[in-house]
Design a protein around this motif. Structure first.
Motif, PDB file in Angstrom:
ATOM      1  N   GLN A  55       0.821  -1.216   0.000  1.00 38.12           N
ATOM      2  CA  GLN A  55       0.000   0.000   0.000  1.00 38.12           C
ATOM      3  C   GLN A  55       0.852   1.261   0.000  1.00 38.12           C
ATOM      4  O   GLN A  55       0.418   2.301  -0.469  1.00 38.12           O
ATOM      5  N   VAL A  56       2.041   1.170   0.571  1.00 38.43           N
ATOM      6  CA  VAL A  56       2.922   2.330   0.695  1.00 38.43           C
ATOM      7  C   VAL A  56       4.239   2.013   0.005  1.00 38.43           C
ATOM      8  O   VAL A  56       4.492   0.875  -0.370  1.00 38.43           O
ATOM      9  N   ALA A  57       5.066   3.000  -0.166  1.00 39.07           N
ATOM     10  CA  ALA A  57       6.378   2.778  -0.782  1.00 39.07           C
ATOM     11  C   ALA A  57       7.410   3.702  -0.149  1.00 39.07           C
ATOM     12  O   ALA A  57       7.164   4.894   0.021  1.00 39.07           O
ATOM     13  N   PHE A  58       8.540   3.116   0.181  1.00 41.11           N
ATOM     14  CA  PHE A  58       9.676   3.862   0.701  1.00 41.11           C
ATOM     15  C   PHE A  58      10.883   3.558  -0.185  1.00 41.11           C
ATOM     16  O   PHE A  58      10.926   2.521  -0.856  1.00 41.11           O
ATOM     17  N   PRO A  59      11.876   4.428  -0.206  1.00 39.56           N
ATOM     18  CA  PRO A  59      13.044   4.170  -1.054  1.00 39.56           C
ATOM     19  C   PRO A  59      13.808   2.930  -0.616  1.00 39.56           C
ATOM     20  O   PRO A  59      13.821   2.574   0.555  1.00 39.56           O
ATOM     21  N   GLY A  60      14.416   2.282  -1.587  1.00 38.66           N
ATOM     22  CA  GLY A  60      15.250   1.136  -1.309  1.00 38.66           C
ATOM     23  C   GLY A  60      14.545  -0.205  -1.350  1.00 38.66           C
ATOM     24  O   GLY A  60      15.149  -1.237  -1.077  1.00 38.66           O
ATOM     25  N   ASN A  61      13.262  -0.202  -1.707  1.00 31.97           N
ATOM     26  CA  ASN A  61      12.473  -1.438  -1.702  1.00 31.97           C
ATOM     27  C   ASN A  61      11.633  -1.599  -2.967  1.00 31.97           C
ATOM     28  O   ASN A  61      10.614  -2.285  -2.942  1.00 31.97           O
ATOM     29  N   SER A  62      12.030  -0.988  -4.055  1.00 30.94           N
ATOM     30  CA  SER A  62      11.145  -0.908  -5.219  1.00 30.94           C
ATOM     31  C   SER A  62      10.697  -2.261  -5.746  1.00 30.94           C
ATOM     32  O   SER A  62       9.527  -2.439  -6.103  1.00 30.94           O
ATOM     33  N   MET A  63      11.581  -3.244  -5.821  1.00 35.13           N
ATOM     34  CA  MET A  63      11.183  -4.535  -6.374  1.00 35.13           C
ATOM     35  C   MET A  63      10.317  -5.320  -5.383  1.00 35.13           C
ATOM     36  O   MET A  63       9.376  -6.013  -5.788  1.00 35.13           O
ATOM     37  N   TYR A  64      10.615  -5.210  -4.107  1.00 37.83           N
ATOM     38  CA  TYR A  64       9.764  -5.866  -3.105  1.00 37.83           C
ATOM     39  C   TYR A  64       8.349  -5.289  -3.184  1.00 37.83           C
ATOM     40  O   TYR A  64       7.362  -6.030  -3.230  1.00 37.83           O
ATOM     41  N   TYR A  65       8.262  -3.968  -3.234  1.00 31.71           N
ATOM     42  CA  TYR A  65       6.951  -3.332  -3.318  1.00 31.71           C
ATOM     43  C   TYR A  65       6.251  -3.664  -4.624  1.00 31.71           C
ATOM     44  O   TYR A  65       5.029  -3.829  -4.664  1.00 31.71           O
ATOM     45  N   ALA A  66       6.989  -3.760  -5.706  1.00 34.89           N
ATOM     46  CA  ALA A  66       6.374  -4.109  -6.998  1.00 34.89           C
ATOM     47  C   ALA A  66       5.650  -5.443  -6.893  1.00 34.89           C
ATOM     48  O   ALA A  66       4.534  -5.602  -7.402  1.00 34.89           O
ATOM     49  N   THR A  67       6.275  -6.415  -6.222  1.00 34.41           N
ATOM     50  CA  THR A  67       5.632  -7.722  -6.096  1.00 34.41           C
ATOM     51  C   THR A  67       4.421  -7.653  -5.173  1.00 34.41           C
ATOM     52  O   THR A  67       3.405  -8.302  -5.429  1.00 34.41           O
TER      53      THR A  67
END
Length: 199
Positions: free
Chosen positions: A59-71
């Protein structure tokens, strides 16, 4: 209940193609076939619930996690759509979106990209501080999600498992409220992209 997944930290530019393929294969492409495989059985039973463990990073996004969040965002979209498809069969789908809990996620399964010097001091590297063993909290079993919640109410499609200081819940609400406020300022722009009336 499906809990396949691991974390991948780093700037988007730092990931290798192999790291991207691997996290998508586990967190997204691994979870979807498992859900699809159980649906015929619970559909035949006429009732059941799929519980998909995700993250408030869906639901949220922070820097350094783009691929984890994409999934996690992709998994959330799949589950929300599938939930509407199977509801007529008496099947529920719940996405559990926890914040940080004291598990081996950060200190066992998480992977990191090789850092690029250009990102030194960049927000994308801030999450690496969490991997410092000196920052590791003492062992404690996370409270099983839903001990009380699911007895008191029927779970919705997305359920935050709060984490410390209601981290998941408050971060998600703050993010959604910012998105809504932004969208509400764009009605004129959105209307300008539509076909003129009558065309």
């Amino acid at each position: 209940m499906n809990n396949a997944g691991y974390g991948l930290f780093g700037a988007a530019e730092e990931f290798t193609a192999a790291q991207i393929d691997a996290i998508v294969a586990t967190n997204l492409s691994g979870s979807i076939p498992l859900i699809r495989a159980v649906l015929p059985y619970i559909r035949e039973a006429g009732r059941g619930r799929v519980v998909q463990l995700s993250s408030y990073g869906g639901q949220v996004a922070f820097p350094g996690n783009s691929m984890y969040y994409a999934t996690k965002w992709g998994l959330g979209g799949f589950c929300e759509s599938a939930a509407q498809e199977v509801a007529p069969f008496g099947i529920g789908v719940t996405i559990v979106e926890p914040g940080g809990v004291r598990t081996e996620f950060r200190y066992g399964s998480v992977q990191t990209a090789d850092p690029l010097a250009e990102y030194e001091g960049n927000p994308a590297h801030a999450c690496r501080a969490m991997l410092d063993p000196a920052q590791r909290p003492g062992p404690r079993r996370p409270r099983p999600h839903g001990d009380a919640d699911h007895r008191e109410r029927r779970p919705g499609p997305r359920t935050p498992a709060h984490g410390p200081r209601l981290q998941a819940l408050t971060s998600t609400i703050d993010t959604l409220e910012r998105h809504l406020a932004d969208f509400r300022t764009q009605d004129t722009l959105a209307a300008s992209t539509d076909f003129p009336q009558g065309e």
